[in-house]
Design a protein around this motif. Sequence first.
Motif, short mmCIF file in Angstrom:
data_model
loop_
_atom_site.label_atom_id
_atom_site.label_comp_id
_atom_site.label_asym_id
_atom_site.label_seq_id
_atom_site.Cartn_x
_atom_site.Cartn_y
_atom_site.Cartn_z
N PRO A 1 -37.42 67.37 24.48
CA PRO A 1 -36.77 68.68 24.38
C PRO A 1 -35.87 69.07 25.55
CG PRO A 1 -39.11 68.92 24.89
CD PRO A 1 -38.86 67.47 24.73
N GLN A 2 -35.93 68.38 26.69
CA GLN A 2 -35.14 68.85 27.83
C GLN A 2 -33.66 68.49 27.71
OE1 GLN A 2 -36.50 69.12 31.74
NE2 GLN A 2 -38.59 68.49 31.28
N GLN B 1 -48.06 64.14 12.67
CA GLN B 1 -48.63 63.12 13.55
C GLN B 1 -48.63 63.60 15.00
OE1 GLN B 1 -49.86 59.82 12.74
NE2 GLN B 1 -50.05 60.90 10.81
N GLU C 1 -48.42 66.74 15.92
CA GLU C 1 -49.32 67.89 15.99
C GLU C 1 -50.77 67.45 16.11
OE1 GLU C 1 -48.96 70.73 12.81
OE2 GLU C 1 -47.58 71.95 14.01
N MET D 1 -53.78 65.16 23.60
CA MET D 1 -52.88 64.18 24.21
C MET D 1 -51.65 64.92 24.71
SD MET D 1 -52.85 60.89 21.72
CE MET D 1 -54.23 60.62 20.63
N THR D 2 -51.07 64.42 25.80
CA THR D 2 -49.81 64.99 26.26
C THR D 2 -48.70 64.46 25.35
OG1 THR D 2 -49.32 63.14 27.70
CG2 THR D 2 -50.61 64.93 28.65
N GLN E 1 -48.25 60.77 25.98
CA GLN E 1 -49.36 59.97 25.43
C GLN E 1 -49.22 59.85 23.92
OE1 GLN E 1 -52.68 62.26 26.93
NE2 GLN E 1 -53.10 60.81 28.58
#
Lengths: 485, 259
Positions: free
Chosen positions: A312-313, A383, A385, A392-393, A396
Amino acid sequence: MTAFLRILVFAVVATGVPTGDAAAQSALDRVRQTGVMRVGIDATYPPFGMAEGGEFSGFDVDIARAIARELKVRAELVNASFDGVFPALQNGSFDVVISAVTITPERQQTLLFSEPYIDAGQGIAVRQDSTITGVDGLSGRTVGVQINTTAQFAMEQRAGVTIQKYNTIDLALLDLRNGRIDAVASDAPVLRYMTTLTFQDLKSVGSDYTDEQFGIVLAKGSDDLRRAVNAALWRVQDSGEYARLYARWFGEAATASAGAGGAAPSAIDLGVIARTWPIFIRGVGLTALMAVTSLVLGLPLGLALALARVQPQKAVSVPAAAYVEFMRGTPLLVQILFIYFVLPVAGVNLPAIFSGILALTMNAAAYICEIIRAGILSIDAGQMEAARSLRMTYWQAMRRIILPQTFRRVVPPLTNEGIALLKDSSLVSVIGLTELARTGQELASRYAAPLTIWPFVALLYLLLTVPLTRMAQYLEDRWRPVTRS
Amino acid sequence: MIEVTDVVKRYGATTVLNRASFRIAEAQLTTILGPSGCGKSTMLRCLNRLERFDDGAITIGDVQVAGGAAGAGSRADEDDLVQRVREKVGIVFQAFNLFPHLTALGNVIEAPMTVKHMPRAQAEEVGRHYLSRVGLAGKESHYPAQLSGGQQQRVSIARALAMEPAVVLFDEPTSALDPRLVRDVAKLLRALDDLKKTLVVVSHDLDFARAISDQVIYFEGGRAVEAGTAAQVFEQPSHAETKAFLDSFNEGANPVGAR
């Protein structure tokens, strides 16, 4: 394609390739110090320049070696397309070009020439049954020329002549033989040589209609090297060696015995393959090396770009998107030319093979990025979500959940990309790399056996793709039980 | 355990949650019941921070979640909040969202290994334990595609339980299943009683809710209209909306003249 190529080369050179005068060291000092004179040559031009793999022969080749010997250095011959030799000379890749180059006022504006080393007017070749008897009969006819040659310039001055341009002279002669054009205009010694030896169903007609002289070409600023080359040339002429070389390539004996293919070529001549296969192996090796290296390097780069684009960045995704836009939106050919000819301006002077691999890698990475990005986006949002709900981050989840599923999906389009890369690698011939396609070009013109050489080249490309498709099939089979869902 | 106070959630001009307020008791099975479009699934997603909300507050144990526009807090604060919420709250999705490239056991042990850095052997022990709890002993090495819908749901439940959250959310657990399996799901949920988890089930299925619930919250128009024990809400609804919803079901179940 060829006109396009010419414009590209011109454009690339016009963007600011330095001429030799920028060099801190004089051209002659450089040659003396390294003990090597790098000679650019388009070796598809019998009897001036021919090549079989790394083995060069021809009048220009002998002249180059004689001059190098006089300068007490070694001649290092580099095969490049006629379009490519001048930019390469100007960016310092070659010290001289000895490639049947006519001295013209236009060329003298940007290049240096030695004293003329041979007189060679232009002539006309036609089919044996043709009624054309000379250059004056060409009005209203279609005439083939090699691109960017003085023959092209001369034909452009003639009213009523339709010009058809070819990358190499043998392709023009083939098209003439096939009846698609009415005549071929080129340097008379070349036409005489080729019509006698390999295109016996064609003939040279009329007398030479221009007076031209060939010179050894140097970059502007190489004045001291030019003086040394001229001196060497005079010594070669005075010693009688020049006369011997001339007789060897242009005398009666030359056309009688020095034959490239020897006997009259038949349509399909498997003997040519039998004689030349080690050269093909070298071409296959270079093509495979370039394609595999670019794919292996392009995959992680493409993956990194894809990850940069989907995260997203904006500070990361926007440059990645811009890179992809740029690399996909500009021709690979221009990228290759840019890296090889223009980067040296910025002090980045890469050898041809690295330039080729770099261009292919950077280009492939853009396409691989989009393939992987499409794969990632095709994975159901649930998936990510689910993975995130299990704490999980983002990274990850990407590594453990999203990417493993993505790779299963993108094997077929990545296989496509790999095969495309294999074939696109033929574009690197423009910077003098004799990969498989260029090998075919050289040998097809050397032996005038296109019907043998080109199907064989195609077969070799096909064989090269087989390991790739087999590997893809293996991966698909292995993962099949899981991909259903 | 969970306290929801005046939660507001808008999507553009649409207000999905309109000052929703309710409490959920610890170690009880609470059903959020309501017609489709009432905001109950969105409410559930707010409970484990899959959605942000605009106003109000949610308290889960000792974790406070305040409403606010996206990007209000710093990224690190949000990540930290999300971690603390999800440490307490797991979820079983309506479509299960199993990882198709991993086996049943792989699905269950993935998060304990990557998130909790549990050694594989220990994670597998935990995974086998929860798979057998949901009746899937022997199916550990099956891939999701090789399992029925009901079995997939059970893997999904085991996957949530393996992270040992205090609260487990179930989004419409009967909607993706064959009607004959509804009873099995009900039994399974009740069989988890001894784990003392706080279970929150979102459903529009009255019969299912009746079969499983300790507590019922009736949701309509983006807010909790009525809350109480199952007996209270089903037998003596105190609000007109609840009564109308229950009646619409009873009519459907008992056509005119059948009795």
